[in-house]
Design an enzyme around this catalytic site. Structure first.
Site, PDB file in Angstrom:
ATOM      1  CG  ASP A  60      -0.245  -0.362   2.784  1.00 31.70           C
ATOM      2  OD1 ASP A  60       0.497  -1.068   2.728  1.00 31.70           O
ATOM      3  OD2 ASP A  60      -0.956   0.518   3.692  1.00 31.70           O
ATOM      4  CG  HIS A  61       3.123   2.226   2.636  1.00 25.98           C
ATOM      5  ND1 HIS A  61       2.966   3.651   3.328  1.00 25.98           N
ATOM      6  CD2 HIS A  61       2.282   1.636   3.339  1.00 25.98           C
ATOM      7  CE1 HIS A  61       1.777   3.600   4.404  1.00 25.98           C
ATOM      8  NE2 HIS A  61       1.824   1.792   4.328  1.00 25.98           N
ATOM      9  CG  HIS A 134       5.121  -1.017  10.088  1.00 28.19           C
ATOM     10  ND1 HIS A 134       3.997  -1.276  10.809  1.00 28.19           N
ATOM     11  CD2 HIS A 134       5.144  -1.441   8.785  1.00 28.19           C
ATOM     12  CE1 HIS A 134       3.070  -1.704   9.922  1.00 28.19           C
ATOM     13  NE2 HIS A 134       3.617  -1.673   8.853  1.00 28.19           N
TER      14      HIS A 134
HETATM   15 ZN   LIG Z   1       0.147   0.706   5.264  1.00 26.55          ZN
END
Ligand SMILES: [Zn+2]
Length: 305
Positions: A60-61, A134
């Site tokens: 998604d990045h 993360h």
């Molecule tokens: Zn994300």
């Protein structure tokens, strides 16, 4: 705001994508899948992109990198474009960059981020990276414009200073005029540099605070609401309440929340949760919307005016 969804797009939200216009430089952060089309909808052209900054290599990045990179060549962008991303993901970037056949004519210069610190300097100021926390290596970014001074036209004309003399005064800090020495601080006031911070997928960690410190505009993920804090911890994300606490503690002026989980159909609780904690300006980001960097703080009062 090109895209504001986490992980999977929804009917209302595309995957991530953010273009920061910072004077003459365009920074494209975390282009997720579909970013090329979102740029079209937002009136952003490939020519507007000077730097691509990827925080980490979850899809998604970064799944928008192939389309954006190919578009640079299709549109024959003539300026160099620089790409920054965690160095540990260099293989992912290589595959994204050359995901399909195209005629490469644009110049894309890769400058992977090896460690926290200064990534690039230029007319825009300093681009810095900080480590985030993360599930894969992740860097957040911030832009810091150097402090400067704003000349006061009335004070200048009172002393008969104009034209090239203003430049001399700026450069040298003093000017000999009518038999006396004029100091820069007599005819100008401090112009604090502006700061922008971009904090994506992370747990709360020192890097979040370092990036957000004194930011005029903070764009930060708030994937979850506080009611789902356990999920946020499990998946290494932030809640709106955590993002708001960061903004409060770091003296942020405008807080832009984004990267929302698709589990929440209604964005209003994100605003309410943040507003209960942070009394600055809060924007719950929407796709294809614009969020201004707040205008400069005026410190004329500091100079006794
Ligand atoms: Zn994300």
């Amino acid at each position: 705001m090109l895209g504001t969804a986490s992980q999977a797009p929804t009917r209302q939200r595309n995957q991530n994508g953010y273009l920061l216009r910072w004077d003459g430089t365009g920074f494209l952060f975390d282009p997720g899948e579909g970013t090329q089309r979102q740029m079209l909808l937002a009136g952003v052209s490939a020519n507007d992109v000077h730097r691509i900054c990827v925080t980490h290599f979850h899809g998604d990045h970064c799944l928008g990198v192939p389309g954006v990179v190919q578009r640079l060549s299709l549109d024959r962008v003539t300026h160099d474009v620089h790409a920054h991303y965690p160095a540990s993901g260099a293989e992912y970037f290589r595959r994204l960059r050359y995901a399909a056949s195209f005629h490469e004519v644009a110049t894309l210069r890769e400058a992977p981020v090896e460690q926290a610190g200064v990534v690039a300097t230029g007319s825009f100021g300093t681009l810095e990276a900080c480590r985030l926390d993360h599930r894969v290596e992740t860097f957040g970014y911030r832009l810091v414009e150097p402090d400067g001074r704003r000349m006061l036209p009335a004070a200048l004309s009172e002393l008969g200073i104009s034209g090239p003399d203003v430049g001399v005064l700026r450069r040298e800090g003093v000017l000999h005029r009518r038999g006396r020495v004029v100091r820069l601080d007599e005819v100008s006031v401090p112009r604090p540099g502006q700061r922008f911070a971009f904090v994506m997928d992370t747990r709360l960690c020192d890097g979040v605070y370092a990036l957000a410190d004194g930011a005029d505009l903070l764009v930060i993920e708030s994937t979850f609401l506080a009611a789902d804090a356990a999920l946020a911890a499990e998946y290494a994300h932030l809640t709106a309440a955590q993002a708001a606490r960061v903004a409060r503690e770091c003296g942020v002026r405008r807080l832009a929340l984004t990267h929302f989980s698709g589990r929440y159909p209604d964005p209003r609780p994100f605003y309410e949760e943040a507003a209960a904690i942070f009394d600055g300006d809060i924007v719950v980001a929407q796709d294809v919307s614009r969020i201004p960097v707040p205008s400069r703080r005026e410190r004329d009062e500091d100079a006794g005016r």
